[in-house]
Design a protein around this motif. Structure first.
Motif, PDB file in Angstrom:
ATOM      1  N   GLU B 163       1.467  -3.997  -6.068  1.00 30.05           N
ATOM      2  CA  GLU B 163       1.378  -2.459  -5.523  1.00 30.05           C
ATOM      3  C   GLU B 163       1.000  -1.859  -4.496  1.00 30.05           C
ATOM      4  OE1 GLU B 163       1.994  -0.620  -9.497  1.00 30.05           O
ATOM      5  OE2 GLU B 163       3.849  -2.015  -9.460  1.00 30.05           O
ATOM      6  N   TYR B 199       3.394  -5.251   0.493  1.00 30.85           N
ATOM      7  CA  TYR B 199       3.099  -5.739   1.417  1.00 30.85           C
ATOM      8  C   TYR B 199       3.457  -7.342   1.046  1.00 30.85           C
ATOM      9  CZ  TYR B 199      -1.504  -2.568   0.755  1.00 30.85           C
ATOM     10  OH  TYR B 199      -1.701  -1.920   1.324  1.00 30.85           O
ATOM     11  N   ASP B 249       6.112  -2.701   6.092  1.00 27.29           N
ATOM     12  CA  ASP B 249       5.970  -2.335   6.818  1.00 27.29           C
ATOM     13  C   ASP B 249       4.358  -1.949   7.781  1.00 27.29           C
ATOM     14  OD1 ASP B 249       3.736  -1.676   3.819  1.00 27.29           O
ATOM     15  OD2 ASP B 249       4.160  -4.195   3.440  1.00 27.29           O
ATOM     16  N   ARG B 262       7.740  -2.699   1.498  1.00 27.05           N
ATOM     17  CA  ARG B 262       7.665  -2.152   0.627  1.00 27.05           C
ATOM     18  C   ARG B 262       8.846  -2.220  -0.117  1.00 27.05           C
ATOM     19  NH1 ARG B 262       4.862   1.786   4.391  1.00 27.05           N
ATOM     20  NH2 ARG B 262       2.602   0.803   4.489  1.00 27.05           N
TER      21      ARG B 262
END
Lengths: 699, 699
Positions: B163, B199, B249, B262
């Motif tokens: 996270e 990520y 991202d 994400r």
């Protein structure tokens, strides 16, 4: 001019907020951020502030995700804006609209690194290399004819020195410029593939002219490398002119706004007067003349004008390192991970010893570089303004630049990488800038002089000085002297001997760290290491001074690694001296105390790095050696509460930083998460942790 | 299966060409390249050769200059081809078409790094994380329902663990999965911004499902992190399903073929049976059950399935390091720069001591890693094949992976960077691959376990073992023991004490390097360093074992850096042991001699790196310490003529290398330039060098 007072104080307030509860210090001294900010701006405060304002302009900022072509066109468009704004004028003659301020020009150039290194380097190629070659290697007629268009960017240019086959060894390039008295022209020719010009900024696309380095041949004699002004492309069509060809170097590891390419010449003719003839000229009948008799000295004089590239990279690398640390340390002061000793609160990254170890010594090194760079920049301005342009000053400038540029450019890569790793996955995202800066600065360590080659140059100078000092000494004397070195005595008869005594004492008595805290002792330890290393190599080389060239070369090669290490030590000493001088000038007590800790961190990190040398050479005792690392850890604890002040003093504004992780967003996210958990607990609806549920069963 | 005999011998011939005249050795032993090549292929020779054949296929090669979208689509298309070819099947159950060969699967995966790291990692996300989570954390119904489409890539998936707010500390993630017995569903929810998944490979674009890690809450109790299968996108439209959102991202420092993104969940409902319930289950009525009683052990068991990522990165990093060295050393053996002692000939880069120093120790390290990786891979296969799946083996595997992955991933960045610098401006061009490989591998040091966090895990294990050994010892005993440590005694009562005696002897008598050449002495020095460091930290921590948690945490933090250093030393010892074992199995005399020099170079480089420690702890005397660097220089001279053989043994073919500077073109250019100069001299038309012209005047 920019009025900075309010801006500075505004920025100071949040940065100097009290240290978090988890920090171990209390009643610590206070750094005067505005004062340190002024110190870091060095000798060109107004110009740096002006350039920083320019660097805030979004039109100059790097944009991720553009194609190669788009990046190149964007960088060219940015340069055009800069040319219109007159950003590039400082270096040039007043009669052409310039300011004749070489130091100020470099200072401004360096600050552009926060906007986009591609813009900085593409501008550097145009104004710092192409136009600068016309300025420094040409004479008045060239200044009148070629310089205005180079300055205004009407003629984008390439600096055609490096060849595919010869980078560091410029003297051996293969391109020839043969004089033809019949037509009063030079014939520029590329005799074989390895002699193609290569890695030239602006050459792949934008350059319509180039300053081409070639072996000047007239009357059957090769007078060595000279520089020629050569039109290469039709400005209207963008096509190569007849006889000229080239290739695109394509994608690079970074700096993709700069269009690097290759050029080759098939007997291209340029007028005799296109020879940039400041240091060597050919008369219409082909007679060669030069104000410098020795071909070797003439070559190095011409190449000496290139020193400004090295100077500016030292400064730009230092600014980039500071920016990387600003991003990583800001994040580290807000980011929390793993439970802390405080229930319900996770630990701030910057409170982890390892995290401090990773970032704070690099912060200390960056500070040292700010101060040593200012020394270098002043030395540069002394020479290039003409104020103190002596042979000795030029040589000293070149040696200092050749020592500092490798250290600072490597430091930038190392620091940006550590910053990227210290910010984890977020550090790998382009939006947080660390990977992009690192990629762009990668080539700084091999261009404008490969770092290892530069350090070897420094080493040769150190050996020369050593030899000069011992001129006339017998081989026996030298051998005895070198043996003495190993046993721990320093060689400089002037003042180091006394210090040498101190050094042996250091190893002998007492085990505490106190003795190492004195500046004179620190200086002696650092200086002695350089002297001892150079003396040992010098003595070895002296043994073969009557041997064959092959044997001499083999002996030199057998000590090449040590010599480069000695040069690095000399560069570190210069950085240490600059930091020490800057520190000694500080009168504010709190600032002085915090900076003295940072200075100690820098110095003891050098001792730690080279501890094996100090131990094997008997300069530091084993017990004291063990204390060095422990003392560094103590310094980290002391500096921890001042970290945000120390990075605030870099004076970056949000427009320079532009990294979401250093925007404060991380702190807000952490606060939101903690508030969520607190509210949930308060509501009585929080689920029970299974671990707590089971505990009663087992205990 | 691939028949390799002719290919190998063909490759051997040019690689073992006689050393250039400038090399100092004569009548040197000869490395059997084919033999060493087989050694480096380790326990999965056929699978590695097959995967190398796959990696030669141009359709799998990285292409520079594609847009972000194009890179991502290319990587997905490549994966589809691989899925059709069945490249990914090795890890999966036979009943689903797999081979149940976990070790072989990793070996094949590792070899893809020469084709394109993006393909490797995007495939790793799909099959090594997403599908592997279903396999290892799910049970038969999940295997039947979800696994076939994950294997075939019909369902591209994301592995939604990390996270924004929690990377390394997975246990503290914020996403919740609350069981609703009324509908027999789990409600997946993101309570605050820091709990967004981040990520995640495949999440920005391609994933239509995800294995989502969340805190499992049922009946008001949080049972900790569990994994859930959650569809996230409509496969037809590519749109997020209701309640799911996300962000791209964007650009990263490398691996741009992987679409990281994400995800967040607004009370998204999935059936109860989407809980991957191998280690914990919820009955329809909400009752939680688990085969593992302790929530802590359950968590670590679930996370333990992730070890294969670490294992594979260790191998892939080693292959990438080898490729970087192959490119830089090939170039260094052909590239000439600056005059050599031979008139008319410039010196080959690899004959410069500094160049050898930069590259050959890294070659030795890479060899060590090949051997230690094979040990790791076998340990992995022992556990994951079920052949020797014990708790102890799992823990040992996890510790070994946590130690080796940091060392090898850092080594890859360091080596690729040195290779890039050693090849100068050409190394910065994308076409020569070094910058691209380095950029892609950058994130290896922080993903699949941040390197520093992993080393800290190893350190905790070392401390545990230390504590277990001293269970029941009094504080006084420990203090006395720790004091003894510092004076130079090792702690293991079993066998190290004897060695400890040897170690004190080492410091005392004789100054030569001979004593350090014995394998048992080397092992003792390396092992003793680990033991002494761990014992010293253990003793310090023992002092506060009755203090408050805050004081204990502070004490731990005060030794964090040393502990990580101890872990690194333990990892180096594992690499040393593997290299030593491999060497001891070689019977061919020439091969054994050359490899023993390489092994010595690896070992003495460790001694040199840690020399300050050995000196301050009295393990190596100052005089012997000074000899270490000199001996390394001697080893470099010995290894120089065998360099091309040593890199030939990596077994790369031109399709793996694909770097123009390592294609032989540099050698041809040098030959052409030398021939040009020779012909010019022979023609009598060569210009006279001005330097030679002037000499008569002055002498």
């Amino acid at each position: 001019m920019v009025d900075t007072a309010p801006r500075t104080s505004e920025r100071t307030v949040p940065a100097s907020a009290p240290a978090p509860a988890s920090a171990p210090q209390k009643a610590a001294p206070k750094l005067d951020v505005a004062l340190v900010e002024r110190m870091l701006r060095g000798s060109y405060p107004e110009i740096r502030l002006e350039a920083r304002e320019v660097a805030k302009d979004p039109q100059f900022h790097k944009v991720d995700g553009l194609s190669l072509d788009e990046q190149r066109e964007r960088a060219l468009a940015q340069m055009k804006v800069q040319a219109e704004q007159g950003f590039q004028l400082r270096a040039f003659p007043k009669r052409l609209g310039g300011h004749e301020d070489p130091g100020g020009n470099i200072a401004a150039f360096e600050e552009l690194v926060t906007a986009d290194p591609s813009l900085q380097i593409k501008g550097g190629v145009q104004w710092g290399l192409f136009a600068a070659a016309i300025l420094h290697l040409g004479t008045a007629p060239h200044h009148d004819t070629f310089l205005p268009d180079a300055i205004s960017l009407k003629v984008p240019g390439a600096f055609a020195m490096t060849e595919t086959g010869h980078g560091s060894d410029v003297a051996s390039i293969g391109t020839t410029a043969t004089y033809d008295p019949a037509t009063e022209e030079f014939v520029i020719n590329t005799p074989f593939r390895a002699a193609w010009k290569d890695y030239l900024g602006n050459a792949a696309k934008h350059a319509t002219a180039a300053t081409v380095f070639a072996q000047l041949i007239t009357d059957g004699v090769n007078h060595g490398v000279h520089c020629f002004y050569v039109p290469i492309r039709d400005a209207a069509t963008g096509e190569f002119l007849p006889g000229i060809g080239g290739e695109d170097d394509g994608h690079k590891g970074g700096l993709n706004g700069v269009d690097n390419g290759r050029l080759h010449f098939d007997n291209v003719r340029v007028p005799r007067t296109n020879l940039l003839n400041r240091y060597g000229d050919v008369a219409p009948d082909g007679t060669y003349t030069s104000s410098i008799d020795s071909p070797g000295r003439r070559f190095f004089t011409m190449l000496g004008t290139l020193v400004q590239g090295r100077v500016s990279l030292d400064g730009a690398s230092t600014v980039a390192s500071a920016l990387g640390l600003f991003i990583a340390l800001t994040y580290a002061s807000q980011r929390r991970q793993f439970a802390s000793a405080t229930p319900g609160q996770e630990q701030v990254l910057l409170d982890y010893q390892r995290h401090q170890r990773r970032l704070l010594p690099r912060l200390a090194q960056t500070y040292a570089q700010y101060f040593s760079h200012d020394v270098l920049l002043n030395a540069f301005d002394d020479v290039f303004s003409g104020r103190a342009d002596t042979d000795e000053n030029r040589q000293n400038l070149e040696t200092l630049a050749a020592a500092l540029k490798p250290l600072s450019t490597w430091h930038a890569l190392d620091t940006l990488q550590e910053a990227r790793e210290a910010t984890g996955g977020s550090g790998f995202l382009a939006e947080n800038r660390l990977v992009g800066l690192r990629a762009d600065l990668d080539v700084y360590v091999t261009f404008e002089g490969d770092n290892n080659v530069l350090l070897q140059l420094v080493g040769k100078r150190l050996l020369q000085d050593f030899a000069a000092r011992f001129k006339g000494a017998s081989g026996v004397d030298l051998a005895r002297f070198a043996a003495g070195q190993v046993a721990g005595r320093a060689f400089n008869e002037g003042g180091i001997r006394r210090v040498g005594q101190n050094l042996s004492d250091l190893a002998g008595v007492g085990h505490g760290i106190e003795a190492l805290k004195d500046h004179e002792t620190q200086r002696a330890l650092l200086q002695d290491r350089v002297d001892t290393m150079v003396a040992a190599i010098g003595a070895e080389l002296n043994k073969v001074r009557r041997a064959t060239p092959a044997e001499q070369a083999a002996a030199f090669n057998a000590h090449q690694d040590e010599l480069i290490e000695a040069s690095r030590a000399w560069g570190e000493l210069q950085q240490w001296q600059a930091f020490t001088s800057a520190l000694e000038g500080v009168t504010d007590a709190g600032t002085r105390e915090v900076l003295s800790w940072l200075h100690s961190l820098f110095t003891f990190s050098l001792f730690e790095k080279h501890l094996a040398w100090y131990l094997t050479h008997g300069r530091i005792s084993a017990r004291r050696g063990q204390a060095v690392s422990a003392y560094i850890n103590r310094l980290l604890e002391r500096l921890r509460p001042h970290t945000l002040d120390l990075i605030a003093a870099f004076g970056f504004e949000p427009e320079h930083v532009r990294a979401p992780i250093a925007s404060g967003a991380e702190g807000l996210r952490q606060d939101e998460a903690m508030a969520y958990a607190a509210n949930l607990r308060a509501s009585g609806e929080a689920p029970i942790d299974e671990k707590k549920l089971k505990k009663p069963k087992h205990s």
